[in-house]
Structures are given as structure tokens and as C-alpha cells.
Design an enzyme around this catalytic site. Structure first.
Site, PDB file in Angstrom:
ATOM      1  N   ASP A   1       0.819  -1.210   0.000  1.00  0.00           N
ATOM      2  CA  ASP A   1       0.000   0.000   0.000  1.00  0.00           C
ATOM      3  C   ASP A   1       0.852   1.258   0.000  1.00  0.00           C
ATOM      4  OD1 ASP A   1      -2.779  -1.146   2.068  1.00  0.00           O
ATOM      5  OD2 ASP A   1      -1.989  -1.764   0.118  1.00  0.00           O
ATOM      6  N   SER A   2       1.960   1.201   0.771  1.00  0.00           N
ATOM      7  CA  SER A   2       2.790   2.407   0.877  1.00  0.00           C
ATOM      8  C   SER A   2       3.412   2.742  -0.475  1.00  0.00           C
ATOM      9  CB  SER A   2       3.874   2.205   1.920  1.00  0.00           C
ATOM     10  OG  SER A   2       4.668   1.105   1.545  1.00  0.00           O
TER      11      SER A   2
ATOM     12  N   ASP B   1       0.712   4.280  -2.552  1.00  0.00           N
ATOM     13  CA  ASP B   1       0.522   5.675  -2.149  1.00  0.00           C
ATOM     14  C   ASP B   1       1.594   6.575  -2.742  1.00  0.00           C
ATOM     15  OD1 ASP B   1      -1.748   5.143  -0.724  1.00  0.00           O
ATOM     16  OD2 ASP B   1      -0.707   4.884   1.183  1.00  0.00           O
TER      17      ASP B   1
ATOM     18  N   SER C   1     -13.472   9.573  -1.469  1.00  0.00           N
ATOM     19  CA  SER C   1     -12.231   9.133  -0.829  1.00  0.00           C
ATOM     20  C   SER C   1     -11.642  10.277  -0.023  1.00  0.00           C
ATOM     21  CB  SER C   1     -11.254   8.625  -1.873  1.00  0.00           C
ATOM     22  OG  SER C   1     -11.007   9.644  -2.800  1.00  0.00           O
TER      23      SER C   1
ATOM     24  N   GLU D   1      -9.756   9.656  14.350  1.00  0.00           N
ATOM     25  CA  GLU D   1     -10.229   8.269  14.374  1.00  0.00           C
ATOM     26  C   GLU D   1      -9.170   7.329  13.813  1.00  0.00           C
ATOM     27  OE1 GLU D   1     -13.865   7.984  12.145  1.00  0.00           O
ATOM     28  OE2 GLU D   1     -14.641   9.825  13.038  1.00  0.00           O
TER      29      GLU D   1
ATOM     30  N   LYS E   1      -7.840   4.770  11.160  1.00  0.00           N
ATOM     31  CA  LYS E   1      -8.144   4.514   9.740  1.00  0.00           C
ATOM     32  C   LYS E   1      -8.094   2.997   9.540  1.00  0.00           C
ATOM     33  CE  LYS E   1      -7.303   5.810   4.995  1.00  0.00           C
ATOM     34  NZ  LYS E   1      -7.559   4.478   4.495  1.00  0.00           N
TER      35      LYS E   1
ATOM     36  N   ASP F   1      -8.220  -0.613   8.013  1.00  0.00           N
ATOM     37  CA  ASP F   1      -7.728  -1.122   6.735  1.00  0.00           C
ATOM     38  C   ASP F   1      -8.591  -2.306   6.308  1.00  0.00           C
ATOM     39  OD1 ASP F   1      -6.231  -1.359   4.509  1.00  0.00           O
ATOM     40  OD2 ASP F   1      -4.486  -2.254   5.493  1.00  0.00           O
TER      41      ASP F   1
ATOM     42  N   ARG G   1     -18.336  -0.126  -1.566  1.00  0.00           N
ATOM     43  CA  ARG G   1     -18.060   1.190  -2.102  1.00  0.00           C
ATOM     44  C   ARG G   1     -17.915   1.145  -3.628  1.00  0.00           C
ATOM     45  NH1 ARG G   1     -12.477   4.069  -0.599  1.00  0.00           N
ATOM     46  NH2 ARG G   1     -12.085   5.025  -2.594  1.00  0.00           N
TER      47      ARG G   1
ATOM     48  N   TYR H   1     -17.108  -1.666  11.635  1.00  0.00           N
ATOM     49  CA  TYR H   1     -16.884  -0.482  12.466  1.00  0.00           C
ATOM     50  C   TYR H   1     -17.450   0.723  11.739  1.00  0.00           C
ATOM     51  CZ  TYR H   1     -13.954  -3.344  15.367  1.00  0.00           C
ATOM     52  OH  TYR H   1     -13.521  -4.323  16.207  1.00  0.00           O
TER      53      TYR H   1
ATOM     54  N   LYS I   1     -10.714  14.511  11.108  1.00  0.00           N
ATOM     55  CA  LYS I   1     -11.905  15.180  10.577  1.00  0.00           C
ATOM     56  C   LYS I   1     -12.189  16.432  11.399  1.00  0.00           C
ATOM     57  CE  LYS I   1     -13.959  10.647   9.594  1.00  0.00           C
ATOM     58  NZ  LYS I   1     -14.990   9.660   9.938  1.00  0.00           N
TER      59      LYS I   1
ATOM     60  N   LYS J   1      -1.465   8.812   7.062  1.00  0.00           N
ATOM     61  CA  LYS J   1      -0.997   7.433   6.945  1.00  0.00           C
ATOM     62  C   LYS J   1       0.240   7.180   7.817  1.00  0.00           C
ATOM     63  CE  LYS J   1      -3.533   5.599   3.505  1.00  0.00           C
ATOM     64  NZ  LYS J   1      -2.904   5.161   2.284  1.00  0.00           N
TER      65      LYS J   1
ATOM     66  N   CYS K   1      14.629 -35.030   6.591  1.00  0.00           N
ATOM     67  CA  CYS K   1      14.025 -34.227   7.657  1.00  0.00           C
ATOM     68  C   CYS K   1      15.103 -33.832   8.674  1.00  0.00           C
ATOM     69  CB  CYS K   1      12.938 -35.043   8.339  1.00  0.00           C
ATOM     70  SG  CYS K   1      12.293 -34.280   9.833  1.00  0.00           S
TER      71      CYS K   1
ATOM     72  N   CYS L   1      14.184 -36.013  12.006  1.00  0.00           N
ATOM     73  CA  CYS L   1      14.217 -37.476  12.107  1.00  0.00           C
ATOM     74  C   CYS L   1      14.959 -38.138  10.943  1.00  0.00           C
ATOM     75  CB  CYS L   1      12.806 -38.033  12.195  1.00  0.00           C
ATOM     76  SG  CYS L   1      11.920 -37.963  10.633  1.00  0.00           S
TER      77      CYS L   1
ATOM     78  N   CYS M   1       8.051 -33.829   5.692  1.00  0.00           N
ATOM     79  CA  CYS M   1       8.821 -34.955   6.196  1.00  0.00           C
ATOM     80  C   CYS M   1       7.947 -36.194   6.039  1.00  0.00           C
ATOM     81  CB  CYS M   1       9.126 -34.722   7.675  1.00  0.00           C
ATOM     82  SG  CYS M   1       9.533 -36.230   8.544  1.00  0.00           S
TER      83      CYS M   1
ATOM     84  N   CYS N   1       8.628 -39.381  13.320  1.00  0.00           N
ATOM     85  CA  CYS N   1       9.303 -38.090  13.477  1.00  0.00           C
ATOM     86  C   CYS N   1       8.891 -37.428  14.786  1.00  0.00           C
ATOM     87  CB  CYS N   1       8.934 -37.184  12.299  1.00  0.00           C
ATOM     88  SG  CYS N   1       9.664 -35.545  12.407  1.00  0.00           S
TER      89      CYS N   1
HETATM   90  S1  IVH Z   1     -14.360   8.805   6.656  1.00  0.00           S
HETATM   91  C1  IVH Z   1     -15.576  11.340   2.576  1.00  0.00           C
HETATM   92  N1  IVH Z   1     -13.279   7.425   8.569  1.00  0.00           N
HETATM   93  O1  IVH Z   1     -10.677   5.344   4.124  1.00  0.00           O
HETATM   94  C2  IVH Z   1     -14.904  10.089   3.025  1.00  0.00           C
HETATM   95  N2  IVH Z   1     -12.921   6.702   6.342  1.00  0.00           N
HETATM   96  O2  IVH Z   1      -9.577   6.907   1.793  1.00  0.00           O
HETATM   97  C3  IVH Z   1     -15.133   9.878   4.474  1.00  0.00           C
HETATM   98  N3  IVH Z   1     -11.590   4.664   6.193  1.00  0.00           N
HETATM   99  O3  IVH Z   1     -12.908   4.456   1.698  1.00  0.00           O
HETATM  100  C4  IVH Z   1     -14.445   8.666   4.933  1.00  0.00           C
HETATM  101  N4  IVH Z   1     -11.305   4.375   8.332  1.00  0.00           N
HETATM  102  O4  IVH Z   1     -13.060   3.119   3.737  1.00  0.00           O
HETATM  103  C5  IVH Z   1     -13.437   7.541   7.246  1.00  0.00           C
HETATM  104  N5  IVH Z   1     -12.415   6.300  10.412  1.00  0.00           N
HETATM  105  C6  IVH Z   1     -12.576   6.405   9.077  1.00  0.00           C
HETATM  106  C7  IVH Z   1     -12.024   5.491   8.170  1.00  0.00           C
HETATM  107  C8  IVH Z   1     -12.209   5.679   6.810  1.00  0.00           C
HETATM  108  C9  IVH Z   1     -11.054   3.889   7.138  1.00  0.00           C
HETATM  109  C10 IVH Z   1     -11.466   4.408   4.746  1.00  0.00           C
HETATM  110  C11 IVH Z   1     -12.767   4.443   4.050  1.00  0.00           C
HETATM  111  C12 IVH Z   1     -12.555   5.191   2.787  1.00  0.00           C
HETATM  112  C13 IVH Z   1     -11.089   5.447   2.795  1.00  0.00           C
HETATM  113  C14 IVH Z   1     -10.847   6.815   2.274  1.00  0.00           C
END
Ligand code: IVH
Length: 676
Positions: free
Chosen positions: A34-35, A38, A83, A114, A116, A118, A137, A226, A293, A317, A411, A414, A429, A435
Site C-alpha cells: 500500500d505504501s 501511495d 475518498s 479516528e 483509519k 484497513d 463502495r 466499524y 476530521k 498514513k 528431515c 528425524c 517430512c 518423526c
Molecule cells: S471517513 C468522505 N473514517 O478510508 C470520506 N474513512 O480513503 C469519508 N476509512 O474508503 C471517509 N477508516 O473506507 C473515514 N475512520 C474512518 C475510516 C475511513 C477507514 C477508509 C474508508 C474510505 C477510505 C478513504
């Protein structure tokens, strides 16, 4: 324009991102970390900011990745699922805050911080308090309708009720489905034991589970939901902040993140971010950062969106954690089923606060793929806190005296030959009962209820006996009476318990052919297969000498199992143990001839969740009686076995007038046929 190097670079990045998007969203098989993804995305975005005139029409920067698969019904989100922008360091975080402050001059801004998660974003609709729709989504505009699967998620309310707040007419909750780490590890361990595919990470496991067309599969997976937001609420909940709306959701039983903060300044946000990065290994779920947020909903509204991302929120991230070290050695570990796993012994190195000195290389194929050798310098990577892995070998640093690693021929425990059947990834083995690495498990299995049923020989006994070197293999069990004096020296084992044990062992000598075959722990030979073998061949000698072709003809025995059976009876040390077992007096009555296959040729369907057994077991029972077990109901179906939460298959059976058995009736029938 085509020759402009910036355009060329943008095009390259777009193509790469599209390729990885496809792998990630459509195939559920990430092709890069993922990194790294990104980084690609960030690079493209930076180029676009620098050269806005050169932005390509198909740039993914303003789109959300991923297209839904064709197999589920798709639906357009009433409120698009957008996103989030990303920040990767304090400087970018502070710039995010400055942009907000500039738009909201002289206002007090609080941040809701909050986890994030995965996992996979989904939308849930509750109409008059009833969960009516679950949608992925997808590409943000349209998603897949996965209501059936979503309903199997245990921590998610299916019906809303609360004694504190009124249930709205319409509520759309947004959140993430994921597989908590403990469940993920359990699932992988189970799959590994069954020789089935394991998942690379919890996110893939969650995605793979939700995308199953058969909701029973999702139901059997430890998924959790969640909540992190409300997309629609009628009548309006009247709340004024993000944090209050999450709190409000908990009234209905929604789970929210296990950590959650309100911060008065962006500096405080930075502190919380660092704190959570430290705590990350202790969290129940996998996270890849924090989501920041603006807490006040009115302020959020004023800030609005810039293209497809809210100005009022961003993802912060975590850096991917990797470190360089050297491979000191590569050992082979023998697992309980005899699998040989290569383990790299590293020069201990701290990766994201945890010292790593051993890392599994999974199998010989992975060693070849990485081309890792003893003496190499490698990057060790931990995504979150799940199992560290060797990410890459730095050929630049390879010394002249590196040592290549080969699959051992024998092995390491054994010395029995190591076998690796064609088409399989794992080497094993062949020592079986001989064994010692496999011995404890072999003994546990041998004495278990459905095998030789030696109730008194529990784990405590087995450990003490191994310690005294009295159990080298399972045949030694039947010689324990020769060591009565030594048995009495074991702590807390008095005259009486020793006598009980010896009696239980003596009583176990009378058994059935099927139980004995099962007790031997031949790979692939479960209870049902053992019964089939006993019924088909009638005598132990016939099974022992059966050739591949004869074995393959046995109901329930596939080609691979047939090979394992032949291998087992070819290994001389297995034969030695068997001879000693038989010499000790293990005996059975001849099995009753199995001419009766009462369900011969019938097509049966199992649907829903059975409470007392897995579907595999039920399938095996039916197959043992000659039935075929099919995945779909048709006019040819003889009977449907319906467990809990049976869905469309049950409906169809009822429509076609096909007999349906509930679990109890099914068990009763099986008992009548001697299967239960
Ligand atoms: S809020 C307008 N809160 O991150 C979008 N998203 O890159 C508001 N995600 O697809 C999203 N944890 O699946 C929000 N605590 C969190 C989150 C979260 C994971 C994911 C979400 C979204 C992606 C956005």
C-alpha cells in the site's frame, strides 16, 4: 505534447496505478505494498499540481479506484462514497490545518481523530430500523449489493432499537468491514491445517469473504463492522458534531473504533497520531493510519469538497516500517503435520519498535522468488504488526560468500526423506509417526475419541511420558505397562491413576478397522475416508497393499489422498510401528459389508449454517451413503438439508416441492444409517 517528459511520466504513473488498482480492487490480490501505491499516487498528484495544464483525462487522481465485479447486482449510491486525501508527515498535516483555518477565520476548530481501518468501505441502509441493504463502495458511484453477506457479520445490528434515542425512518451508516487480527490468524491457521489457501493480510481476507456469492462462506469468517459516519438520516438526528454522531450510533449497538479523540489543536492531533502509531500492535484491528476530521458538522459543510475529497478530512498514513539486516542462517522447521517451513534467522533488527530475529520464508518457492541466500542483506517489513516478512534482497550488498539454500533431502529432525509432490508448494517430512516433531500431535490424534479412544491419556500424561522418553512412537503406548515403576515416579500420578491409564490402554485394544486406520493419522484420511477404506477393502492387509488405482476407486478418496496413502504404507518406519501395534494385540471384528448405499446416485443440497457440524462433515456423511452433494437446487434434487439462515436455495426447494430436512431430522436420518 506527446514527447513532453512530464506527460510521459504521468502516463507511466497512470498505467501503473490502473494495473495495481485492478489487482487490488477487482482481483483482491494486491500487487504492491500500500505504501508503494501511495507513493505512486502521490507522485502523480504532485505532478498534476505542478503542471495543471498537463493533467490527463483518465487520471485516477480525481477518481476513486476500483470497479465492482459483474457477478453481484450493482446499485448507484444516493450519496457517493468519496475518498480521502492523504498526508504523510507533520508538515503536510499542518498544511491541511492551515487550509482549513484560512477558510474558517477566527473560528475555534476541533478535530475528531479516528483510526483509519484497513478493510472495505460499505454502506448500510436501515429502513424503519431494519437492515435492508449492504453495498460495497465499488468505484464510489456504484457498488455491489452484498446484503446477504453483510447480514452475517456478527457485531452489526440487523434491527435498530434503543431506549435512549428514536429509530429514524431512514438511516444510512458508512463504515468499514474488516477481519480483526485474532480472527485472521485463526482463519489462516485453520486453512493451513486443512491445506487450503491462506490470506496475505486481514484486508484480503475480509475482501475475499465479502465477495463470496455464497453467504455461508462470509458467515463462517470472523468479520466485524466499524462505523465511521452517517450518510443519510431521516428525520435528521439533530446532532452537531462528528464525534456526537458516532456516539449516537453506539446507542443502536454499532461498534466504533477502539480509540477515538477530540483534539483542540493540530499539534495535539500530531501527538495522538504518534501515540497510536506506538499502540498499533496492541489494537484488535489492522489500521493503516488515522483519519482526521473537522468535528463540527456545520464547519464541515462550509468547507465542502474539492473534486472528490472532503476539505474537512484527511487520512494521516503511518509510514511503512522496514529495516535492513542480514540473514545469518536459514533453518527448516518441521510443523505438526510434517510440513517443512524455512525460517530466516536474522541479525536482530528493530522494525517499528519490535525486534525481529526470525522470519518465515513460507516455502522453497518463496526462497527462489526472493532469491534469498545466507549472508544476504534484506529489507524486513512489517505492515502494521502482522507477521514480519522479507520484502526484498539487496543484490547490491551481496557478499561473495553467500550460501544458497536447498530443500533438504532429509528431515532435519528425524532424517526421513523429505517429499514434495508435484504441483504442491509445501515439502513434507515423510517420517510420520516416527518423526518426533510430529510425535506429540500424532499421539494426541492416535488417542483421541474417534481414533483409539484412550481417554485417560491426556496432554499431561503425554508430556510427562515424552519427557521420560517412554513414548517414541504410538506403539510405545502399548508397552507402558512394562514401565509401571517409572510411571509411579511421575508427580501427582498415584497408584490409582496409573492403573486407570493402563486399563484404558488395555481396553482400547479392541477397536474397529475404521478407527484404527483413522488413528494412524495418514494425511488426507479423516474419519469418513477411513470408514470408506474399511468398508471397501474389508481387511487391513488389503488396504496396506492396495495400489493407487484400487484406492482411487474408493468413494471419498481422491487422487492425491490415494497417493498419500500409498506413500504412508511404503515408508518402512510406518510399517514397523504398525507391526508393533498389531503385535501388541490391537484387534477388531471384520467390518460389515457395505453393500448398502441407501442414497446411491441421489442429488442432495445442503444450505444454511448447521449448528452441530460443518458443512464438510455433513457432505461426507451423505457421500458415504452414496449421495452426490450439489451446490444448487434443481428439479433433480432429491432432498435439501436446511440449517440456520438458509436463503434462496430453501425458497427454491419449497417452490419446487422438494423435501426439506432441518438439522435435527437430518441427524436422525444419518443415525438411522449408522453415520452419526
Ligand atoms: S471517513 C468522505 N473514517 O478510508 C470520506 N474513512 O480513503 C469519508 N476509512 O474508503 C471517509 N477508516 O473506507 C473515514 N475512520 C474512518 C475510516 C475511513 C477507514 C477508509 C474508508 C474510505 C477510505 C478513504
Amino acid at each position: 505534447m506527446e514527447n513532453n517528459p512530464v506527460v510521459t511520466q504521468m502516463r507511466q504513473l497512470i498505467q501503473l496505478i490502473a494495473k495495481h488498482n485492478h489487482a487490488y480492487y477487482v482481483m483482491d490480490q494486491p500487487s504492491i505494498e500500500d505504501s508503494e501505491y501511495d507513493q505512486l499516487f502521490h507522485q502523480l498528484k504532485a505532478l498534476e499540481q505542478q503542471y495543471p495544464d498537463l493533467v490527463q483525462a483518465d487520471s485516477p487522481v480525481n477518481k476513486v479506484g476500483g470497479k465492482p465485479l459483474a457477478k453481484f447486482e450493482t446499485i448507484t449510491h444516493t450519496v457517493p462514497m468519496l475518498s480521502l486525501g492523504n498526508v504523510f508527515n507533520q508538515e503536510e498535516l499542518f498544511a491541511f490545518a492551515r487550509r482549513i483555518e484560512e477558510r474558517l477565520p477566527n473560528q475555534k476548530i476541533q478535530y475528531d481523530v479516528e483510526l483509519k481501518f484497513d478493510g472495505l468501505a460499505i454502506s448500510l441502509w436501515y429502513e424503519n430500523g431494519v437492515l435492508t441493504r449492504g453495498v460495497t463502495r465499488g468505484d464510489g458511484e456504484t457498488g455491489e449489493v452484498i446484503t446477504q453477506n453483510v447480514k452475517t457479520i456478527r457485531n452489526l445490528p440487523k434491527v435498530l432499537s434503543s431506549d435512549k434515542v428514536a429509530v429514524p425512518r431512514l438511516l444510512e451508516v458508512r463504515g468499514e468491514v474488516l477481519m480483526p487480527k485474532a480472527g485472521f490468524e485463526r482463519l489462516n491457521a485453520e486453512n493451513e491445517a486443512k491445506g487450503e489457501k491462506t490470506f496475505a493480510n486481514p484486508r484480503n481476507a475480509a475482501a475475499g469473504s465479502l465477495r463470496q456469492l455464497d453467504p455461508n462462506i462470509a458467515a463462517s469468517r470472523p468479520l466485524a463492522f466499524y462505523a465511521y459516519g452517517i450518510a443519510q438520516c431521516e428525520p435528521n438526528h439533530g446532532l452537531s458534531s462528528m464525534s456526537a454522531s458516532l456516539e449516537w450510533l453506539t446507542n443502536f449497538g454499532f461498534a466504533v473504533g477502539e480509540r477515538h479523540f477530540i483534539c483542540d489543536s493540530i499539534q495535539e492531533v500530531q501527538e495522538k497520531y504518534q501515540q497510536i502509531n506506538q499502540e498499533r500492535p496492541n489494537l484488535a484491528v489492522e489500521i493503516d493510519g488515522m483519519v482526521i476530521k473537522v468535528d463540527d458538522l456545520q464547519q464541515q459543510q462550509k468547507l465542502g469538497f474539492l473534486s472528490r475529497e472532503p476539505r474537512w478530512a484527511t487520512a494521516y498514513k503511518f509510514p511503512a516500517v522496514a529495516a535492513l539486516t542480514t540473514v545469518e542462517n536459514i533453518d527448516w522447521q518441521v510443523g505438526r503435520t510434517g510440513t517443512l517451513t524455512p525460517v530466516a534467522r536474522l541479525n536482530p533488527v528493530a522494525v517499528g519498535g519490535v525486534t525481529v530475529s526470525n522470519v518465515t520464508l513460507h516455502n522453497i518457492g518463496e526462497i527462489h522468488r526472493l532469491d534469498v541466500r545466507i549472508g544476504d542483506t534484506v529489507s524486513v517489513y512489517r505492515s502494521g504488526d502482522v507477521i514480519p516478512k522479507v520484502e526484498k534482497v539487496w543484490l547490491e550488498f551481496r557478499p561473495d560468500d553467500v550460501v544458497e539454500v536447498h530443500l533438504p533431502e532429509n528431515c532435519p529432525v528425524c532424517s526421513s526423506p523429505v517429499v514434495m509432490p508435484e504441483g504442491e508448494a509445501l515439502a513434507r517430512c515423510s517420517g510420520g509417526l516416527y518423526c518426533s516433531a510430529q510425535r506429540i500431535e500424532a499421539i494426541r490424534h492416535f488417542v483421541s475419541r474417534k481414533a483409539m479412544d484412550i481417554e485417560g491419556l491426556g496432554d499431561r500424561w503425554v508430556e510427562s511420558l515424552l519427557h521420560l522418553d517412554l513414548l517414541k512412537d504410538v506403539a510405545d503406548i502399548y508397552h507402558l505397562h512394562e514401565h509401571r515403576e517409572q510411571l509411579l515416579t511421575i508427580e501427582k500420578m498415584g497408584e490409582k491413576s496409573v492403573q486407570n491409564l493402563l486399563d484404558a490402554i488395555e481396553n482400547s485394544k479392541k477397536t474397529t478397522l475404521a478407527a484404527f486406520i483413522y488413528a494412524l493419522g495418514i494425511r488426507g484420511v479423516g474419519e469418513t475416508t477411513a470408514r470408506m477404506l474399511a468398508n471397501t477393502f474389508q481387511t487391513f492387509d488389503a488396504i496396506r497393499h492396495a495400489d493407487l488405482e484400487a484406492l482411487k476407486k474408493t468413494p471419498d478418496v481422491g487422487g492425491i489422498t490415494a497417493e498419500w496413502i500409498v506413500d504412508f504404507f511404503q515408508a518402512s518406519h510406518n510399517l514397523e510401528v504398525i507391526d508393533r501395534l498389531l503385535a501388541a494385540g490391537i484387534h477388531w471384528d471384520a467390518p460389515i459389508a457395505p453393500t448398502r448405499q441407501p442414497l446411491n446416485g441421489e442429488s442432495w443440497v445442503i444450505t444454511g449454517t448447521l449448528a452441530t457440524m460443518g458443512r464438510d462433515d455433513a457432505t461426507q456423511m451423505l457421500q458415504a451413503l452414496g449421495a452426490r452433494v450439489s451446490g444448487s437446487v434443481s428439479s433433480k434434487t432429491k432432498c435439501v438439508v436446511a440449517g440456520e439462515k438458509a436463503g434462496s436455495k430453501l425458497e427454491k426447494a419449497e417452490k419446487l416441492g422438494i423435501p426439506v430436512l432441518d438439522e435435527q431430522a437430518f441427524l436422525a436420518l444419518m443415525a438411522d444409517y449408522g453415520q452419526a
